[in-house]
Design an enzyme around this catalytic site. Structure first.
Site, PDB file in Angstrom:
ATOM      1  N   GLU A   1     -60.368 -28.083  28.504  1.00 30.08           N
ATOM      2  CA  GLU A   1     -61.429 -28.778  29.253  1.00 30.08           C
ATOM      3  C   GLU A   1     -62.484 -29.407  28.336  1.00 30.08           C
ATOM      4  O   GLU A   1     -63.693 -29.205  28.507  1.00 30.08           O
ATOM      5  CB  GLU A   1     -62.095 -27.819  30.243  1.00 30.08           C
ATOM      6  CG  GLU A   1     -61.158 -27.391  31.349  1.00 30.08           C
ATOM      7  CD  GLU A   1     -61.826 -26.611  32.468  1.00 30.08           C
ATOM      8  OE1 GLU A   1     -62.933 -26.084  32.262  1.00 30.08           O
ATOM      9  OE2 GLU A   1     -61.244 -26.530  33.561  1.00 30.08           O
TER      10      GLU A   1
ATOM     11  N   GLU B   1     -54.107 -25.836  35.591  1.00 29.81           N
ATOM     12  CA  GLU B   1     -54.987 -24.928  36.340  1.00 29.81           C
ATOM     13  C   GLU B   1     -55.241 -25.530  37.714  1.00 29.81           C
ATOM     14  O   GLU B   1     -55.432 -26.745  37.836  1.00 29.81           O
ATOM     15  CB  GLU B   1     -56.356 -24.749  35.665  1.00 29.81           C
ATOM     16  CG  GLU B   1     -56.337 -23.958  34.398  1.00 29.81           C
ATOM     17  CD  GLU B   1     -57.738 -23.733  33.833  1.00 29.81           C
ATOM     18  OE1 GLU B   1     -58.719 -23.650  34.599  1.00 29.81           O
ATOM     19  OE2 GLU B   1     -57.829 -23.647  32.595  1.00 29.81           O
TER      20      GLU B   1
HETATM   21  C1  BG6 Z   1     -61.685 -23.535  34.132  1.00 34.84           C
HETATM   22  C2  BG6 Z   1     -61.448 -22.760  32.875  1.00 34.84           C
HETATM   23  O1  BG6 Z   1     -62.900 -24.180  33.995  1.00 34.84           O
HETATM   24  O2  BG6 Z   1     -61.863 -22.887  35.316  1.00 34.84           O
HETATM   25  C3  BG6 Z   1     -61.113 -21.302  33.073  1.00 34.84           C
HETATM   26  O3  BG6 Z   1     -60.509 -23.367  32.039  1.00 34.84           O
HETATM   27  C4  BG6 Z   1     -61.918 -20.769  34.240  1.00 34.84           C
HETATM   28  O4  BG6 Z   1     -61.343 -20.616  31.881  1.00 34.84           O
HETATM   29  C5  BG6 Z   1     -61.528 -21.533  35.488  1.00 34.84           C
HETATM   30  O5  BG6 Z   1     -61.798 -19.395  34.424  1.00 34.84           O
HETATM   31  C6  BG6 Z   1     -62.185 -21.061  36.761  1.00 34.84           C
HETATM   32  O6  BG6 Z   1     -63.562 -20.990  36.593  1.00 34.84           O
HETATM   33  P1  BG6 Z   1     -64.349 -19.667  36.911  1.00 34.84           P
HETATM   34  O7  BG6 Z   1     -65.745 -19.936  36.497  1.00 34.84           O
HETATM   35  O8  BG6 Z   1     -64.210 -19.430  38.369  1.00 34.84           O
HETATM   36  O9  BG6 Z   1     -63.711 -18.588  36.117  1.00 34.84           O
END
Ligand code: BG6
Length: 483
Positions: free
Chosen positions: A178, A376
């Protein structure tokens, strides 16, 4: 039988990051990373970043879900779900505990040998991010993180050691997680995690961000080149947090602002995929009078180290309004954002927009003409364990089902070249944003709460069986168990 929706060999799997699940933060020679000095927060209270580990504070990444010792059992459960791939990261501080050592830590390297062997035992392909929010703390304190050009050498050395060691065990790589988060440069958490930048009083944050990010894109391009020399079959991608940027209304000023915001957010991947700075960013840097250290040699490196694919996370879209920030006045992206009343929100106030994923897959294809990889996607939610020990997470199934359905439209109806889909936090882990355990994404439940209490026992949620069917049918059956 179902008619399969997705191409043969489509990489279904799940994604995690080392610091959010491994624990064992000071075991077998591992050094502290910036993630190890972040306390637990909540939906409304940000995490604190302390100088060192302070007694009496909770640092959830220290123990996380102890994947370091549980990985054989965890990977076995992922294999049971039918995973074709597993995305994780290599903790930089396991390999170089301080970041600037001459030699790597053999114990750290051995851990990932064992992990990748375990994946291959089940036919699971590792997908590896080199830097996922966990810069060695020593590099942050000693060099100011990515504000120093020296970081390019430290990072490329780390990358080279990993590429050589895992040459025959890992094919799919990504350089920085990211990287485009830094367009929100007024957010201290994002800057600390992405660049190790702890801002100084009164400094121009935007100029500091552009400089740090420049060193990162150069390091990324060098890593791509080194990786391809070590193994020409490597597929090395960039990784961005993609969000469609919508204009709040049909007013031309909103449209212009949305375009400008996209230019400010996606220049990172423009450079990584196209090998040069986009015109708009070059002009912007001049207009602002930022005297960046960007050399002719750097520009050549960028041209030669373009990525093989564009990996991205997708959680949400963003809407901007020129009533909030005028065209040509935009600095950090966050300042221009307004709520989108058409979209529901999660308990952590994240807007849910499945169609935005289809839009994004098309938009990124048009912009980069490269294969894409959704590395993701998911929804953080509170889960309840019922009296019979089950977790009925129909809300998670509903969220993923809608997103996968839009993803399949992009592939089948729009012809997008998509390599795979790895939903985030396939096993419950520590939230990056809040440090919570109770913000859960997993198909596999882990018994541990925000205070750090729990047995660490793993159990299968309803979504575990649902996703197993999705993979088994290669994306054709999204309705298993849906009422
Ligand atoms: C992304 C990241 O921003 O979102 C992860 O690559 C992160 O590391 C995921 O865990 C979800 O965000 P959060 O803040 O809910 O853990």
């Amino acid at each position: 039988m179902f008619e399969e929706k997705m191409p043969k060999g489509f990489l279904w799997g799940g994604a995690v990051a080392a610091h959010q699940l491994e624990g064992a933060w000071n075991v077998d020679g591992k050094g502290p990373s910036v993630a190890d000095v972040m306390t637990v927060g909540s939906a409304d209270q940000p995490r604190e970043i302390t100088d060192t580990v302070e007694p009496g504070k909770i640092y959830p990444n220290h123990d996380a879900i102890d994947f370091y010792h549980h990985y054989p059992e965890d990977i076995k459960m992922m294999a049971e779900m039918g995973f074709k791939c597993f995305r994780t990261s290599i903790a930089w501080t396991r390999i170089f505990p301080k970041g600037d050592e001459a030699e790597p830590n053999e114990k750290g390297l051995e851990f990932y040998d064992k992990l990748f062997d375990c994946c291959h035992k089940y036919g699971i392909e590792p997908v590896i991010t080199l830097s996922h929010f966990e810069i060695p703390l020593h590099l942050v304190h000693q060099y100011g993180g990515w504000r120093s050009r020296k970081m390019i050498d430290f990072f490329t050395k780390f990358a080279k050691v990993c590429f050589q060691r895992y040459r025959d065990k890992v094919k799919y790589w990504m350089t920085f997680n990211e990287i485009d988060n830094q367009s929100d440069f007024n957010n201290p958490f994002l800057m600390a995690t992405n660049s190790g930048l702890l801002f100084r009083k009164g400094e121009n944050r935007e100029a500091a961000m552009y400089q740090a990010a420049h060193y990162e894109v150069v390091a990324s391009a060098l890593a791509v080149e080194i990786g391809h020399q070590i193994n020409p079959d490597f597929q090395i991608g960039c990784m961005i947090n993609y969000m469609p940027i919508y204009p709040a209304t049909a007013k031309p000023a909103d449209q212009l602002l949305a375009q400008e915001a996209a230019q400010r957010r996606y220049w990172f991947s423009d450079v990584q995929a196209n090998g040069e700075y986009p015109r708009e960013v070059e002009t912007y840097l001049q207009r602002k009078g930022y005297r960046q250290d960007i050399t002719t040699a750097d520009r050549m490196i960028l041209r030669e180290g373009t990525v093989d694919y564009v990996g991205f996370s997708y959680y949400s879209s963003m809407t901007v309004s020129a009533d909030k920030v005028g065209v040509d006045e935009l600095t950090d992206l966050h300042s221009a954002g307004v709520p989108n009343d058409n979209l529901p929100k999660t308990d952590w106030h994240w807007e849910v927009d499945p169609e935005g994923l289809r839009y994004g897959l098309n938009w990124l294809t048009d912009r980069y003409h490269k294969p894409l990889f959704i590395v993701e996607n998911g929804m953080g939610a509170y889960d309840k364990v019922t009296a019979d020990g089950k977790i009925h997470d129909d809300y998670r199934i509903d969220y993923l089902r809608q997103h996968i359905s839009e993803m399949e439209k992009a592939v089948v109806l729009d012809g997008v070249d998509l390599m795979g889909y790895t939903p985030w936090g396939c096993i419950d882990l520590v939230s990056a944003g809040t440090g919570q355990m109770d913000k859960r994404y997993g198909f596999i439940y882990v018994d541990k709460n925000d205070k750090g209490e729990g047995s660490l026992k793993r159990s299968r949620k309803d979504s575990f069986y649902w996703f197993q069917h999705v993979i088994e049918s290669n994306g054709a059956d999204l309705d298993y168990g849906v009422k």
